[in-house]
Design a protein around this motif. Structure first.
Motif, PDB file in Angstrom:
ATOM      1  N   ARG A 208       0.824  -1.212   0.000  1.00 10.01           N
ATOM      2  CA  ARG A 208       0.000   0.000   0.000  1.00 10.01           C
ATOM      3  C   ARG A 208       0.860   1.266   0.000  1.00 10.01           C
ATOM      4  NH1 ARG A 208      -3.429  -1.267   5.274  1.00 10.01           N
ATOM      5  NH2 ARG A 208      -1.270  -1.725   5.902  1.00 10.01           N
ATOM      6  N   PRO A 209       0.292   2.407  -0.439  1.00 11.82           N
ATOM      7  CA  PRO A 209       1.026   3.672  -0.351  1.00 11.82           C
ATOM      8  C   PRO A 209       1.489   3.947   1.078  1.00 11.82           C
ATOM      9  CG  PRO A 209      -0.954   3.947  -1.675  1.00 11.82           C
ATOM     10  CD  PRO A 209      -1.039   2.574  -1.062  1.00 11.82           C
ATOM     11  N   TYR A 210       2.661   4.521   1.191  1.00  7.35           N
ATOM     12  CA  TYR A 210       3.294   4.884   2.469  1.00  7.35           C
ATOM     13  C   TYR A 210       3.663   3.655   3.318  1.00  7.35           C
ATOM     14  CZ  TYR A 210       0.654   8.933   0.841  1.00  7.35           C
ATOM     15  OH  TYR A 210       0.098   9.915   0.054  1.00  7.35           O
ATOM     16  N   SER A 211       3.711   2.494   2.671  1.00  2.61           N
ATOM     17  CA  SER A 211       4.128   1.280   3.362  1.00  2.61           C
ATOM     18  C   SER A 211       5.491   1.471   4.019  1.00  2.61           C
ATOM     19  CB  SER A 211       4.197   0.134   2.355  1.00  2.61           C
ATOM     20  OG  SER A 211       4.995  -0.921   2.827  1.00  2.61           O
ATOM     21  N   MET A 212       5.641   0.912   5.216  1.00  4.97           N
ATOM     22  CA  MET A 212       6.909   0.998   5.946  1.00  4.97           C
ATOM     23  C   MET A 212       7.757  -0.261   5.785  1.00  4.97           C
ATOM     24  SD  MET A 212       7.255   3.962   7.366  1.00  4.97           S
ATOM     25  CE  MET A 212       8.463   3.750   8.673  1.00  4.97           C
ATOM     26  N   ARG A 213       7.209  -1.316   5.186  1.00  4.81           N
ATOM     27  CA  ARG A 213       8.002  -2.534   5.056  1.00  4.81           C
ATOM     28  C   ARG A 213       7.534  -3.363   3.864  1.00  4.81           C
ATOM     29  NH1 ARG A 213       6.011  -5.265  10.781  1.00  4.81           N
ATOM     30  NH2 ARG A 213       3.939  -5.941  10.115  1.00  4.81           N
ATOM     31  N   GLN A 214       8.511  -3.836   3.122  1.00  4.87           N
ATOM     32  CA  GLN A 214       8.241  -4.691   1.977  1.00  4.87           C
ATOM     33  C   GLN A 214       9.309  -5.785   1.895  1.00  4.87           C
ATOM     34  OE1 GLN A 214       7.362  -2.723  -1.738  1.00  4.87           O
ATOM     35  NE2 GLN A 214       5.840  -1.356  -0.807  1.00  4.87           N
ATOM     36  N   ILE A 215       9.013  -6.809   1.114  1.00  2.78           N
ATOM     37  CA  ILE A 215       9.926  -7.937   0.938  1.00  2.78           C
ATOM     38  C   ILE A 215      10.334  -8.041  -0.527  1.00  2.78           C
ATOM     39  CG2 ILE A 215      10.189 -10.448   1.105  1.00  2.78           C
ATOM     40  CD1 ILE A 215      10.036  -9.105   3.836  1.00  2.78           C
ATOM     41  N   VAL A 216      11.616  -8.318  -0.739  1.00  3.87           N
ATOM     42  CA  VAL A 216      12.178  -8.545  -2.072  1.00  3.87           C
ATOM     43  C   VAL A 216      12.810  -9.934  -2.076  1.00  3.87           C
ATOM     44  CG1 VAL A 216      13.923  -7.771  -3.738  1.00  3.87           C
ATOM     45  CG2 VAL A 216      12.636  -6.077  -2.386  1.00  3.87           C
ATOM     46  N   MET A 217      12.595 -10.695  -3.138  1.00  7.34           N
ATOM     47  CA  MET A 217      13.250 -11.998  -3.265  1.00  7.34           C
ATOM     48  C   MET A 217      14.605 -11.782  -3.933  1.00  7.34           C
ATOM     49  SD  MET A 217      10.057 -14.552  -4.181  1.00  7.34           S
ATOM     50  CE  MET A 217      11.076 -16.029  -4.047  1.00  7.34           C
ATOM     51  N   ALA A 218      15.688 -12.228  -3.264  1.00  7.14           N
ATOM     52  CA  ALA A 218      17.020 -11.791  -3.677  1.00  7.14           C
ATOM     53  C   ALA A 218      18.084 -12.874  -3.514  1.00  7.14           C
ATOM     54  CB  ALA A 218      17.412 -10.551  -2.891  1.00  7.14           C
ATOM     55  N   PRO A 219      18.068 -13.924  -4.352  1.00  7.49           N
ATOM     56  CA  PRO A 219      19.169 -14.895  -4.298  1.00  7.49           C
ATOM     57  C   PRO A 219      20.503 -14.178  -4.423  1.00  7.49           C
ATOM     58  CG  PRO A 219      17.879 -15.111  -6.334  1.00  7.49           C
ATOM     59  CD  PRO A 219      17.120 -14.212  -5.439  1.00  7.49           C
ATOM     60  N   CYS A 220      21.512 -14.645  -3.688  1.00  3.41           N
ATOM     61  CA  CYS A 220      22.722 -13.850  -3.509  1.00  3.41           C
ATOM     62  C   CYS A 220      23.435 -13.516  -4.805  1.00  3.41           C
ATOM     63  CB  CYS A 220      23.679 -14.566  -2.551  1.00  3.41           C
ATOM     64  SG  CYS A 220      25.123 -13.566  -2.143  1.00  3.41           S
ATOM     65  N   GLN A 221      23.834 -14.521  -5.559  1.00  2.65           N
ATOM     66  CA  GLN A 221      24.506 -14.268  -6.828  1.00  2.65           C
ATOM     67  C   GLN A 221      24.529 -15.555  -7.648  1.00  2.65           C
ATOM     68  OE1 GLN A 221      29.084 -14.717  -5.180  1.00  2.65           O
ATOM     69  NE2 GLN A 221      28.534 -12.929  -6.342  1.00  2.65           N
ATOM     70  N   PRO A 222      24.585 -15.453  -8.969  1.00  2.00           N
ATOM     71  CA  PRO A 222      24.503 -16.652  -9.813  1.00  2.00           C
ATOM     72  C   PRO A 222      25.578 -17.696  -9.546  1.00  2.00           C
ATOM     73  CG  PRO A 222      24.010 -14.707 -11.113  1.00  2.00           C
ATOM     74  CD  PRO A 222      24.448 -14.209  -9.759  1.00  2.00           C
ATOM     75  N   LEU A 223      26.805 -17.296  -9.246  1.00  3.18           N
ATOM     76  CA  LEU A 223      27.858 -18.286  -9.044  1.00  3.18           C
ATOM     77  C   LEU A 223      27.654 -19.125  -7.787  1.00  3.18           C
ATOM     78  CD1 LEU A 223      31.287 -16.685 -10.054  1.00  3.18           C
ATOM     79  CD2 LEU A 223      30.157 -18.671 -11.071  1.00  3.18           C
ATOM     80  N   ASN A 224      26.884 -18.619  -6.832  1.00  7.83           N
ATOM     81  CA  ASN A 224      26.710 -19.325  -5.562  1.00  7.83           C
ATOM     82  C   ASN A 224      25.295 -19.876  -5.374  1.00  7.83           C
ATOM     83  OD1 ASN A 224      29.371 -18.907  -4.821  1.00  7.83           O
ATOM     84  ND2 ASN A 224      28.930 -16.935  -3.873  1.00  7.83           N
ATOM     85  N   CYS A 225      24.533 -19.906  -6.453  1.00  6.05           N
ATOM     86  CA  CYS A 225      23.175 -20.451  -6.387  1.00  6.05           C
ATOM     87  C   CYS A 225      22.931 -21.386  -7.565  1.00  6.05           C
ATOM     88  CB  CYS A 225      22.136 -19.320  -6.436  1.00  6.05           C
ATOM     89  SG  CYS A 225      21.957 -18.399  -4.908  1.00  6.05           S
ATOM     90  N   ARG A 226      22.037 -22.309  -7.355  1.00  9.29           N
ATOM     91  CA  ARG A 226      21.620 -23.199  -8.435  1.00  9.29           C
ATOM     92  C   ARG A 226      20.703 -22.442  -9.410  1.00  9.29           C
ATOM     93  NH1 ARG A 226      22.735 -28.352  -7.197  1.00  9.29           N
ATOM     94  NH2 ARG A 226      23.385 -28.773  -5.044  1.00  9.29           N
TER      95      ARG A 226
END
Length: 474
Positions: A208-226
């Protein structure tokens, strides 16, 4: 709703589409948003039929001698690293990124939940004191000791200090025996990662507008993830309507070519990890021919100048990227490669590095352009149409600097360019987030800063310094 009236500000740098700067004017704030900007505002006269506040209910703040700016927006950080900084035993300037990762993870693997909480408070305090009002963190440090609590502890810290927080739930899913740099006790399966993302989105994500918290999906980096970690991230993130983030173009392309026969951006594009809901950290390996891919897909880059300078790595050509239509925002990066969470300092450093290359690049962005990268572009990167500039109906996220100081004498004729050009990198006079004053005159509001600092120092010594040989010969 509570009202605050900033009276007689010497200048208000709006960063709005017309680049307005207002002089000797007021800002009226109601609840989480800006109500209006103008001269001689009267809180009572601004009442609407549905909201009959009385002028007596308005907190009036004398802003004479102050310049007002939109709150800075940090689009890449690693808060947990604030307890692994100022450490010459692992000398980042003399290491390549992949070599640094191999060494530093030996410390990261001993981090626990208390370190996550207090290191996050440390980073937030630094950010707030230097004008940052909305921060994204790439939290990929999940150890046997932290369990699945890191984002929960960070949300706890964000609520305590009153900062707007976007949490990047990171993960490392490829074992060292299969070619990654990650110790086994910091690995998760893709399924573990997805299950916890689902939990966090359900618990914290507020679009919602003026939200104080959100979540992002963020695998660390391609070399260290499947590959499936990225593929399944795309599937879930787009289903849940959350954004995505990863490290990219940070020295890994040689390894990606050896492993997959592709540069990292091509690999991400093949998996769908690209688009207007995605941004990459660093990307100093980006090629001019890849600019059009980024621009055409709406994919952003978080430019983190400090680790690039300290590591001796290429500096993005922000003028060319802008001309190509690529969205670039500003990030601190983690303290293990920055040693600071001061986004004003990053703003100054970013501008200076653009200026350093200006002669051979046929010019560079201005100091004001850098401010808009750190505000307007940061908001766009995080998908926040309610933030980034000072305009009616936008969130009341802003900071003020005191200009009635001898060191600024003679520089006040151009408020737009002052911050990065003059090097205004110290603590600001006041920071407001969501219409609430969280920091003013050197004081973080509502907390005992000395007590928190002492507690955090004790945690750092007990968990990190006492158990890492990197601290033994200082």
């Amino acid at each position: 709703m509570d009202r605050i009236l900033l009276k007689n500000a010497s200048a208000v740098v709006t960063c709005d589409p017309a680049d307005h700067v207002y002089y000797d004017c007021d800002i009226l704030i109601e609840g989480p948003k800006i109500l209006c900007i103008g001269k001689n505002l009267d809180a009572k006269k601004q009442d609407t039929p549905g909201n009959r506040s009385r002028a007596a209910d308005t907190q009036i703040i004398n802003a004479r001698g102050k310049f007002v700016y939109p709150g800075l927006i940090n689009t890449h950080h690693h808060f947990f690293q604030t307890f692994v900084r100022n450490l010459t035993a692992i000398d980042y300037p003399n290491l390549m990124v992949m070599d640094w990762i191999e060494k530093i993870y030996q410390i990261f693997q001993i981090i626990d939940s208390e370190v996550i909480y207090y290191s996050t408070l440390t980073a937030f305090a630094d950010l707030i004191k230097h004008g940052c009002t909305c921060a994204f963190d790439h939290q990929y440090c999940y150890t046997k000791k932290t369990g699945k609590e890191p984002v929960d502890r960070q949300m706890e810290a964000a609520e305590l200090l009153g900062i707007r927080y976007h949490a990047g739930r990171g993960a490392n899913t490829l074992s060292m025996s299969e070619g990654s740099s990650i110790p086994d006790n910091m690995l998760e399966t893709t399924e573990e990662f997805l299950v916890d993302c689902d939990r966090l989105i359900g618990k914290y994500h507020d679009p919602r507008p003026y939200s104080m918290r959100q979540i992002v999906m963020a695998p660390c980096q391609p070399l260290n993830c499947r590959p499936e970690t990225f593929r399944e991230t795309v599937r879930m993130a787009r289903d849940k309507k959350v954004r995505m983030h990863t490290h990219l173009g940070e020295g890994e392309n040689e390894g990606m070519l050896a492993r997959y026969g592709q540069r990292t951006m091509d690999w991400c594009q093949e998996l769908g990890f690209i688009g207007p809901d995605v941004w990459y950290a660093h990307d100093w390996e980006v090629l001019p021919e890849e600019y059009q891919v980024l621009a055409g897909t709406g994919t952003g880059i978080s430019h983190c100048p400090a680790p690039a300078v300290l590591g001796g790595f290429p500096i993005l050509n922000l003028k060319e990227l802008d001309q190509a239509g690529v969205l670039v925002s500003l990030g601190c990066d983690g303290s293990a490669t920055n040693d600071s969470s001061n986004l004003l300092d990053s703003l100054r450093m970013a501008y200076l590095m653009q200026a350093y290359h200006a002669k051979k690049r046929n010019g560079c962005v201005s100091a004001y352009d850098m401010l808009k990268i750190a505000t307007v572009n940061g908001a766009k990167t995080l998908g926040r149409t309610d933030l980034g500039s000072l305009e009616p109906e936008k969130g009341a996220d802003l900071f003020l600097i005191d200009t009635e100081n001898l060191e600024l004498t003679g520089a006040l004729h151009d408020p737009k360019n002052l911050l990065a050009r003059v090097g205004q990198t110290g603590p600001v006079w006041m920071t407001m987030i969501n219409g609430k004053i969280v920091y003013q005159d050197g004081v973080l509001k509502g907390v005992d800063e000395k007590r928190l600092a002492a507690e955090g120092e004790a945690v750092c010594s007990r968990v990190i310094r006492a158990n890492s040989s990197a601290f033994s010969n200082l």
